[in-house]
Motif scaffolding. Structure first.
Motif, PDB file in Angstrom:
ATOM      1  N   ARG A  43      -8.467   0.321  -6.469  1.00 19.31           N
ATOM      2  CA  ARG A  43      -7.634   1.338  -7.129  1.00 19.31           C
ATOM      3  C   ARG A  43      -7.985   1.468  -8.603  1.00 19.31           C
ATOM      4  NH1 ARG A  43      -3.110  -0.486 -10.221  1.00 19.31           N
ATOM      5  NH2 ARG A  43      -2.254  -2.518  -9.648  1.00 19.31           N
ATOM      6  N   LYS A  44      -8.344   0.333  -9.219  1.00 20.59           N
ATOM      7  CA  LYS A  44      -8.707   0.416 -10.636  1.00 20.59           C
ATOM      8  C   LYS A  44     -10.029   1.142 -10.829  1.00 20.59           C
ATOM      9  CE  LYS A  44      -5.768  -2.847 -12.633  1.00 20.59           C
ATOM     10  NZ  LYS A  44      -5.404  -4.135 -13.150  1.00 20.59           N
ATOM     11  N   ALA A  45     -10.970   0.911  -9.914  1.00 20.56           N
ATOM     12  CA  ALA A  45     -12.272   1.570 -10.035  1.00 20.56           C
ATOM     13  C   ALA A  45     -12.112   3.078  -9.878  1.00 20.56           C
ATOM     14  CB  ALA A  45     -13.245   1.019  -8.990  1.00 20.56           C
ATOM     15  N   VAL A  46     -11.258   3.518  -8.939  1.00 21.08           N
ATOM     16  CA  VAL A  46     -11.038   4.957  -8.768  1.00 21.08           C
ATOM     17  C   VAL A  46     -10.239   5.502  -9.947  1.00 21.08           C
ATOM     18  CG1 VAL A  46      -9.996   6.726  -7.302  1.00 21.08           C
ATOM     19  CG2 VAL A  46     -11.160   4.778  -6.264  1.00 21.08           C
ATOM     20  N   GLY A  47      -9.232   4.763 -10.357  1.00 23.14           N
ATOM     21  CA  GLY A  47      -8.377   5.217 -11.453  1.00 23.14           C
ATOM     22  C   GLY A  47      -9.146   5.385 -12.755  1.00 23.14           C
ATOM     23  N   SER A  48     -10.080   4.479 -12.996  1.00 24.13           N
ATOM     24  CA  SER A  48     -10.809   4.534 -14.266  1.00 24.13           C
ATOM     25  C   SER A  48     -12.001   5.476 -14.202  1.00 24.13           C
ATOM     26  CB  SER A  48     -11.294   3.134 -14.630  1.00 24.13           C
ATOM     27  OG  SER A  48     -12.232   2.703 -13.671  1.00 24.13           O
ATOM     28  N   GLY A  49     -12.258   6.015 -13.029  1.00 19.07           N
ATOM     29  CA  GLY A  49     -13.377   6.936 -12.916  1.00 19.07           C
ATOM     30  C   GLY A  49     -14.707   6.260 -12.657  1.00 19.07           C
ATOM     31  N   GLU A  50     -14.650   4.956 -12.332  1.00 19.54           N
ATOM     32  CA  GLU A  50     -15.883   4.244 -12.011  1.00 19.54           C
ATOM     33  C   GLU A  50     -16.408   4.729 -10.661  1.00 19.54           C
ATOM     34  OE1 GLU A  50     -15.182   0.030 -12.190  1.00 19.54           O
ATOM     35  OE2 GLU A  50     -17.061  -0.376 -11.136  1.00 19.54           O
TER      36      GLU A  50
ATOM     37  N   TYR B  36      -1.460   1.497  -2.889  1.00 19.21           N
ATOM     38  CA  TYR B  36      -2.328   1.276  -4.044  1.00 19.21           C
ATOM     39  C   TYR B  36      -2.513   2.557  -4.842  1.00 19.21           C
ATOM     40  CZ  TYR B  36      -3.253  -3.359  -2.320  1.00 19.21           C
ATOM     41  OH  TYR B  36      -3.093  -4.652  -1.928  1.00 19.21           O
ATOM     42  N   TYR B  37      -2.481   3.695  -4.107  1.00 18.75           N
ATOM     43  CA  TYR B  37      -2.538   4.977  -4.810  1.00 18.75           C
ATOM     44  C   TYR B  37      -1.342   5.091  -5.751  1.00 18.75           C
ATOM     45  CZ  TYR B  37      -0.912   9.737  -5.431  1.00 18.75           C
ATOM     46  OH  TYR B  37      -0.399  10.878  -5.982  1.00 18.75           O
ATOM     47  N   PHE B  38      -0.134   4.798  -5.246  1.00 21.65           N
ATOM     48  CA  PHE B  38       1.063   4.970  -6.075  1.00 21.65           C
ATOM     49  C   PHE B  38       1.072   3.988  -7.246  1.00 21.65           C
ATOM     50  CE2 PHE B  38       2.310   6.813  -2.011  1.00 21.65           C
ATOM     51  CZ  PHE B  38       2.801   8.035  -2.442  1.00 21.65           C
ATOM     52  N   LEU B  39       0.624   2.754  -6.983  1.00 19.97           N
ATOM     53  CA  LEU B  39       0.577   1.776  -8.080  1.00 19.97           C
ATOM     54  C   LEU B  39      -0.344   2.268  -9.190  1.00 19.97           C
ATOM     55  CD1 LEU B  39       0.401  -1.554  -6.019  1.00 19.97           C
ATOM     56  CD2 LEU B  39       2.322  -0.745  -7.398  1.00 19.97           C
ATOM     57  N   GLU B  40      -1.497   2.832  -8.797  1.00 20.04           N
ATOM     58  CA  GLU B  40      -2.464   3.286  -9.796  1.00 20.04           C
ATOM     59  C   GLU B  40      -1.930   4.516 -10.531  1.00 20.04           C
ATOM     60  OE1 GLU B  40      -5.048   1.532 -10.596  1.00 20.04           O
ATOM     61  OE2 GLU B  40      -5.759   2.959 -12.110  1.00 20.04           O
TER      62      GLU B  40
ATOM     63  N   VAL C  15      -5.206  10.125 -10.308  1.00 20.54           N
ATOM     64  CA  VAL C  15      -5.627   9.879  -8.924  1.00 20.54           C
ATOM     65  C   VAL C  15      -4.824  10.751  -7.971  1.00 20.54           C
ATOM     66  CG1 VAL C  15      -6.508   7.541  -9.144  1.00 20.54           C
ATOM     67  CG2 VAL C  15      -4.063   7.890  -8.899  1.00 20.54           C
ATOM     68  N   GLY C  16      -5.445  11.028  -6.818  1.00 24.73           N
ATOM     69  CA  GLY C  16      -4.778  11.775  -5.765  1.00 24.73           C
ATOM     70  C   GLY C  16      -4.896  11.036  -4.456  1.00 24.73           C
ATOM     71  N   ILE C  17      -4.107  11.456  -3.453  1.00 27.08           N
ATOM     72  CA  ILE C  17      -4.102  10.742  -2.173  1.00 27.08           C
ATOM     73  C   ILE C  17      -4.407  11.705  -1.032  1.00 27.08           C
ATOM     74  CG2 ILE C  17      -1.595  11.057  -1.923  1.00 27.08           C
ATOM     75  CD1 ILE C  17      -1.548   8.322  -0.493  1.00 27.08           C
ATOM     76  N   ILE C  18      -5.178  11.219  -0.074  1.00 24.85           N
ATOM     77  CA  ILE C  18      -5.468  11.991   1.129  1.00 24.85           C
ATOM     78  C   ILE C  18      -5.013  11.177   2.330  1.00 24.85           C
ATOM     79  CG2 ILE C  18      -7.263  13.033   2.542  1.00 24.85           C
ATOM     80  CD1 ILE C  18      -9.006  12.765  -0.156  1.00 24.85           C
ATOM     81  N   TYR C  19      -4.103  11.721   3.106  1.00 23.30           N
ATOM     82  CA  TYR C  19      -3.799  11.087   4.397  1.00 23.30           C
ATOM     83  C   TYR C  19      -4.832  11.629   5.375  1.00 23.30           C
ATOM     84  CZ  TYR C  19       0.649   9.367   2.573  1.00 23.30           C
ATOM     85  OH  TYR C  19       1.608   8.705   1.851  1.00 23.30           O
TER      86      TYR C  19
ATOM     87  N   VAL D 125      11.839   5.812   2.066  1.00 22.78           N
ATOM     88  CA  VAL D 125      10.641   5.573   1.268  1.00 22.78           C
ATOM     89  C   VAL D 125      10.868   6.104  -0.135  1.00 22.78           C
ATOM     90  CG1 VAL D 125       8.910   5.620   3.070  1.00 22.78           C
ATOM     91  CG2 VAL D 125       9.702   7.755   2.088  1.00 22.78           C
ATOM     92  N   LYS D 126      10.101   5.600  -1.084  1.00 25.57           N
ATOM     93  CA  LYS D 126      10.151   6.177  -2.413  1.00 25.57           C
ATOM     94  C   LYS D 126       8.798   6.823  -2.688  1.00 25.57           C
ATOM     95  CE  LYS D 126      10.600   5.015  -7.252  1.00 25.57           C
ATOM     96  NZ  LYS D 126      10.357   3.947  -8.201  1.00 25.57           N
ATOM     97  N   GLU D 127       8.794   8.106  -2.857  1.00 30.71           N
ATOM     98  CA  GLU D 127       7.594   8.897  -3.150  1.00 30.71           C
ATOM     99  C   GLU D 127       6.604   8.958  -1.986  1.00 30.71           C
ATOM    100  OE1 GLU D 127       5.836   8.194  -7.046  1.00 30.71           O
ATOM    101  OE2 GLU D 127       7.781   7.482  -7.756  1.00 30.71           O
ATOM    102  N   ALA D 128       6.393   7.864  -1.288  1.00 26.56           N
ATOM    103  CA  ALA D 128       5.412   7.867  -0.200  1.00 26.56           C
ATOM    104  C   ALA D 128       5.878   8.805   0.912  1.00 26.56           C
ATOM    105  CB  ALA D 128       5.238   6.465   0.363  1.00 26.56           C
TER     106      ALA D 128
END
Lengths: 534, 338
Positions: free
Chosen positions: B212-219, B229-233, B240-244, B302-305
Motif C-alpha cells: 500500500r505504501k508503494a502504491v500510495g507513494s507512486g513507486e 489496505y486501500y482505506f488505510l493508505e 489511491v483508488g480501489i477496484i473490486y 461496515v465503515k466506508e468499505a
C-alpha cells in the motif's frame, strides 16, 4: 625420537590430570555440531524429487545471485578500505586518530538498520527522489529511482557497512611494512608507483583477501538487510520456506548447499591466513614510511569525508531525525524499557554462559595435542559457518525431536546462541592462551595445586584480557542478532533487534529508530573498548 | 582470580533471579489471569483490541505477533507442548489446515451459535472475526480512469509490466486467492495465469503494508492486496483508488481473519472469553472502524468499505481454502514465484 616419547608422556599426564575438562570439551564440540548434522541428515533423507526440483530451478539462480553479490560487495569494500587505510596510515592526512575511529565505526551499525535508513532516504519513494521529482514536477514513478533495489545498490549498501573487516586488517599490515624495504626500493631508483606495485602490494594483498573473504561470508549469511532490499538470496528463500511452507525438505536442502559454499570460502580464508605469516615480518626495524600529500591534502580530506557521509552520516542522521520525531510524539512507552531490559538481561546471561562454557574448552584446545581430539574439537567452531537462520532451523529440529518441553523457552534460545557465538568467544580466549606458556600451570601442579585451583588461581587471571573481550563480543552479538531470535524467542519476548525489525517492516520508523540508536550506541562503546583492549 | 568467577556467578544469579521472578509470577498468579495469543494480524490494529480486553477483564495478555503461516508452523511444531492459547490468523485456509492437523479445540458459545455457519468450522474449532475482499488498488495520479484493470486477469497485460506490487508466495491471503481462482478456473488456466503474471515482472513485497505504501507513494501503479489496505493508505492522505475486480465475471475472493483455541491451551477459560470478546458488538465495530474490515456478526455496519452483500465473490467454502492449501503452494512453487 626421545623428544616424541617425552611429548607422549606429558600428553598422557595431561589427559589424566584434566580428564573431566577433556570430556566436557568433547561434549560441547559434539553439541555444537548437532544442528548442522541434523540438517544434513534431513537433507540427505529428502526425496530425490525435491532435490532435483531445487537443483534445476532454484539453486543455480540463488547461487549465482548470492555469490556474485558477495564478490562484488567484497571488491567495492576493498576499494573503500584501501582508500581509507592508505590515507590514514601512510600519508600525513590531518585528524588521523579521529578518522581511524570513524573508519572502524560502521562495523557497529547492523546492516539491517542502515538499510532501512537508506530506504527512507534513497528508496524509490524516499526523501531525495521525492525532492527531485518535486523540483522537476514529475511523479516518483516517472523518476524511477530504483537504484537502491538494484544489484549495485545492494552491493554498495553492504560494502559501506562491511568494509571495516578489510580496513582493520589492512591497517595492521600497512603499519607493519618495514620502512627499510621502501627506502631501499626508492633509493634503487624505483618510483613510488613501482615501489607500491613491487614492494607494498605483495605485502598487503593477503590482508585484503583475508578481509574480503570475511565480507563474502558476511553477505552470504545476512538475512535482515537482504530481505529489506528484496534481493533473492539463499537466506531470504530459506526464511520464506521456514515461515511459509509446511514441509521442511526444501529448507534443509537449501541450507546444506549454502553451508557447503560458506565452508569453501572459509577454507580459502584459512589457507590465505596461515600462508600470510610467511610474508610479514613482525619485528620491523624501521617504522612504515609516511608520504606527504602536499597539494592533494584538501582533495583527500574531502574524499574521506564523502566516504564517511555514506557510511556514518546518512544512517546516523536519519535515525536521529526519526528518533526525535518519535520522542516528541510520545512513541516511547513503558514497553520500550521492557524490550531494552529484556534484551540486556538476555545478553548478560548468554555472554556469561558462553564464557563459562568456553573456558575449559579453550584451555584444552590449546594445551592438549591429541590428534583425534584436535579433529573433534574443530566441531566447536561449527556455529561460525552457520547463518543465524540455519542455526535456528537446526535448533528447532533438535529441540522438537529431543527436548520438546524446552522448545521456545529462553533455554532453547540461549542454546542456539551458544552454538552460534561460542566460536567467537573461543577464538578470543585461545588467542591469549596461546601466548601463555603452560609453564605456570605445570609449576603450580607440581607444587601440589589441584587442577581446578591451578586454573582458577593461575591460568584464568593470566588470560583475563581474552576472557573479557570474548564476553563483550558475545554480549553485543546477542543484542544485535536477528534471525535466530526472531524464530526462537519465547512468546511475548522481544529483544531490541526484533523490535527494530518488526517496527521497521511496518514502516513505523519513529518507534524503530530510538531502539536502533540505542543498539548502535552500545555497539560503538563495545568496539571502542575492544579496540583499546587490543 | 576468584573475583572474575564470582562476578560471573553473581550476574548469572541476579539475571536468572529476574527471569525466575517473571515466570514464578506467571505460575503463582495462576491460569485465570493470563492469556497467550499468537497473532498474525498487524500490531497497530490488534494492540488496541488487546488493551481493551485487558482493561475489561484484568487478564494479562502476552501478545506474540508474526506472520500467519510462520505462527501456524510454530503451532504445529509445538503440538506436544503448546505455548499459545489462542491463534489469530489472517486466513481461513491456515485455520482449517490446523483444524485438519487436529491441533484446534472445538468450541461453542451463544455468540458462536449466532455466527453464520459459512463463517466458522463445523465443530467451531475456528471462527471468523472479520472479513476482507481481494482488490486492486491504484495510484490515481498515475492511472487514468479509462485505463483501470477490471479483473485480476487484466494484470497480465504487458502495459503493467514492472508496475504491479504483489505479495510473496508465502503470504496466506495471496495463497487463498489463488486457491479460489483454481476453484473456478481449474489448475491449468490458473497455472498459465501465474506464469503470465510472473513474466509481467511484478514487484514481490514482504508485506501488504509495503504494497500500500508503494502504491500510495507512486513507486508502483497497481497493488494486489486486501481491501482495507486501500482505506488505510487513503486515510494517510495518499492519492489511491480501489477496484473490486471481476464483478461482471468470476467474482473476487472473500476471505476472513479468524480465531481458534489450541488443544492443550493452558488458559482455556480466558481463551474462550477472548474469542467471544472478538465476536462482541464493540470489537466487531472496532474491526470496521479502525481497520475498515467487514464485520461478520449481523447488525454491525461496515465503515466506508463496500458491504459484503454488494460484492460479487467466488463461491467457495472457506474450508476448501484449507483443504487445497498444499496444492496451491505446490502450484506456486512450480511456477517459481518469489
Amino acid at each position: 625420537m626421545k623428544n616424541q616419547k617425552h611429548n607422549n608422556g606429558t600428553q598422557a599426564l595431561f589427559r589424566r590430570t584434566w580428564s573431566p575438562f577433556i570430556k566436557f570439551s568433547l561434549l560441547i564440540s559434539l553439541f555444537s555440531a548437532l544442528p548442522l548434522i541434523y540438517i544434513l541428515y534431513q537433507a540427505a533423507g529428502a526425496s530425490i524429487e525435491s532435490w532435483s526440483k531445487l537443483l534445476k530451478a532454484k539453486i543455480p539462480v540463488l547461487l549465482f545471485n548470492t555469490i556474485s553479490l558477495a564478490l562484488v560487495t567484497a571488491a567495492i569494500a576493498s576499494i573503500i578500505a584501501f582508500t581509507l587505510a592508505w590515507l590514514i596510515i601512510k600519508t600525513d592526512l590531518p585528524f588521523k586518530k579521529t578518522f581511524h575511529w570513524l573508519a572502524a565505526m560502521p562495523l557497529a551499525i547492523p546492516v539491517y538498520i542502515a538499510t532501512f535508513t537508506y530506504i527512507t532516504i534513497l528508496g524509490p519513494a524516499g526523501a531525495i527522489p521525492k525532492l527531485i521529482s518535486n523540483i522537476l514536477n514529475i511523479t516518483v514513478l516517472e523518476l524511477k529511482f530504483n537504484f537502491i533495489y538494484s544489484f549495485m545498490g545492494v552491493a554498495l549498501i553492504f560494502s559501506f557497512f562491511t568494509y571495516p573487516y578489510i580496513y582493520l586488517l589492512l591497517c595492521n599490515s600497512l603499519k607493519n611494512i618495514d620502512g627499510n624495504l621502501e627506502d631501499a626500493s626508492i633509493s634503487s631508483g624505483l618510483k613510488l608507483r613501482e615501489t607500491f606495485r613491487k614492494v607494498i602490494l605483495p605485502l598487503i594483498t593477503p590482508s585484503i583477501f583475508s578481509g574480503s573473504l570475511l565480507v563474502i561470508i558476511y553477505v552470504m549469511a545476512d538475512f535482515g538487510a537482504i530481505s529489506m532490499l528484496r534481493f533473492e538470496s539463499f537466506t531470504r528463500v530459506i526464511y520464506l520456506q521456514l515461515i511459509g511452507r509446511y514441509d521442511r525438505a526444501s529448507a534443509t536442502i537449501l541450507s546444506s548447499v549454502l553451508v557447503l559454499f560458506i565452508y569453501i570460502f572459509l577454507w580459502i580464508e584459512n589457507y590465505i591466513r596461515t600462508r600470510k605469516t610467511l610474508y610479514t615480518s613482525t619485528n620491523t626495524q624501521k617504522s612504515s614510511k609516511v608520504y606527504k600529500l602536499n597539494k592533494w591534502k584538501i582533495p583527500c580530506l574531502l574524499l574521506v569525508l564523502i566516504i564517511f557521509t555514506f557510511t556514518l552520516f546518512i544512517p546516523m542522521a536519519t535515525l536521529i531525525f526519526w528518533s526525535a520525531k518519535g520522542v516528541f510524539s510520545g512513541v516511547l512507552s513503558i514497553n520500550f524499557f521492557k524490550y531494552v531490559t529484556d534484551s540486556l538481561l538476555l545478553s548478560l546471561i548468554t555472554a556469561t554462559v558462553v564464557t563459562l562454557i568456553a573456558l575449559p574448552v579453550s584451555f584444552v584446545n590449546t594445551r592438549y595435542k591429541n590428534n583425534l581430539y584436535k579433529v573433534i574439537s574443530k566441531l566447536a567452531y561449527t556455529g561460525y559457518a552457520l547463518p543465524g537462520i540455519i542455526t535456528a532451523l537446526g535448533t528447532i529440529f533438535i529441540f522438537n525431536r529431543f527436548l520438546p518441553g524446552l522448545y521456545k523457552t529462553l533455554f532453547c534460545l540461549i542454546a542456539a546462541y551458544v552454538i552460534k557465538l561460542l566460536p567467537q568467544c573461543l577464538q578470543s580466549q585461545e588467542n591469549t592462551l596461546l601466548q601463555l606458556s603452560s609453564y605456570y600451570e605445570d609449576t603450580s601442579l607440581t607444587l601440589g595445586y589441584k587442577p581446578w585451583t591451578s586454573l582458577r588461581k593461575v591460568t584464568i587471571p593470566l588470560m583475563k584480557g581474552g576472557i573479557i573481550s570474548g564476553w563483550v563480543l558475545v554480549f553485543i552479538n546477542v543484542t544485535k542478532e536477528l534471525p535466530a531470535t526472531l524464530l526462537l524467542r519465547p512468546p511475548g519476548f522481544d529483544t531490541m533487534a526484533v523490535r527494530v525489525w518488526i517496527d521497521a517492516s511496518e514502516g513505523i520508523y519513529t518507534s524503530a529508530s530510538p531502539i536502533a540508536l540505542l543498539l548502535i550506541g552500545m555497539s560503538m562503546l563495545t568496539m571502542k573498548f575492544l579496540m583499546k583492549y587490543k | 582470580m576468584k573475583k572474575i568467577i564470582s562476578i560471573f556467578c553473581t550476574t548469572l544469579l541476579i539475571a536468572s533471579f529476574f527471569f525466575g521472578c517473571n515466570s514464578s509470577i506467571k505460575n503463582s498468579e495462576n491460569k485465570s489471569k493470563e492469556l497467550v495469543i499468537y497473532s498474525g494480524r498487524k500490531e497497530p490494529l490488534f494492540i488496541p483490541i488487546v488493551k481493551k480486553f485487558e482493561e475489561k477483564t484484568g487478564i494479562k495478555v502476552i501478545l506474540h505477533s508474526g506472520e500467519t503461516p510462520a505462527l501456524a508452523n510454530a503451532i504445529l511444531e509445538e503440538k506436544t507442548n503448546p505455548k499459545a492459547d489462542v491463534f489469530i490468523a489472517g486466513d481461513a485456509g491456515t485455520l482449517e489446515k490446523l483444524n485438519m492437523e487436529n491441533v484446534l479445540l472445538p468450541n461453542r458459545s451463544n455468540l458462536i451459535d449466532d455466527l453464520d455457519p459459512k463463517f466458522k468450522a463445523e465443530n467451531g474449532s475456528w471462527v471468523s472475526v472479520s472479513a476482507r475482499a481481494r482488490i486492486i488498488m491504484y495510484n490515481t495520479n498515475l492511472v487514468s480512469q479509462n485505463d483501470l484493470p477490471k479483473s485480476m486477469l487484466d494484470l497480465t497485460d504487458p502495459k503493467w509490466k514492472g508496475q504491479i506490487g504483489i505479495q510473496l508466495s508465502s503470504n496466506e491471503s495471496f495463497i487463498a486467492q489463488i486457491t479460489a481462482m483454481r476453484h473456478v478456473m481449474g489448475d491449468v488456466a490458473t497455472e498459465k495465469y501465474l506464469r503470465d503474471l510472473k513474466s509481467n515482472n511484478p514487484v514481490s513485497l514482504k508485506s501488504s503494508t509495503d504494497i500500500r505504501k508503494a502504491v500510495g507513494s507512486g513507486e508502483l501503479k497497481l497493488g494486489m492486496t486486501n481491501h482495507y489496505y486501500y482505506f488505510l493508505e487513503k486515510h494517510e492522505g495518499s492519492p489511491v483508488g480501489i477496484i473490486y475486480p471481476d464483478q461482471d465475471s468470476l467474482g473476487t475472493t472473500i476471505n476472513i481473519s479468524g480465531a481458534g483455541i489450541l488443544k492443550g491451551a493452558k488458559n482455556l477459560e480466558n481463551a474462550k472469553l477472548f474469542v467471544d470478546f472478538l465476536l462482541g458488538k464493540e470489537i466487531q465495530k472496532m474491526f470496521a472502524e479502525l481497520n475498515y474490515e467487514m464485520p461478520v456478526m449481523e447488525g454491525v455496519e461496515v465503515k466506508e468499505a463496500r458491504p459484503m452483500s454488494q460484492i460479487k465473490s467466488i463461491d467457495i467454502k472457506l474450508e476448501e481454502l484449507g483443504k487445497e492449501l498444499d496444492n496451491t503452494i505446490n502450484l506456486m512453487e512450480k511456477v517459481n514465484l518469489p
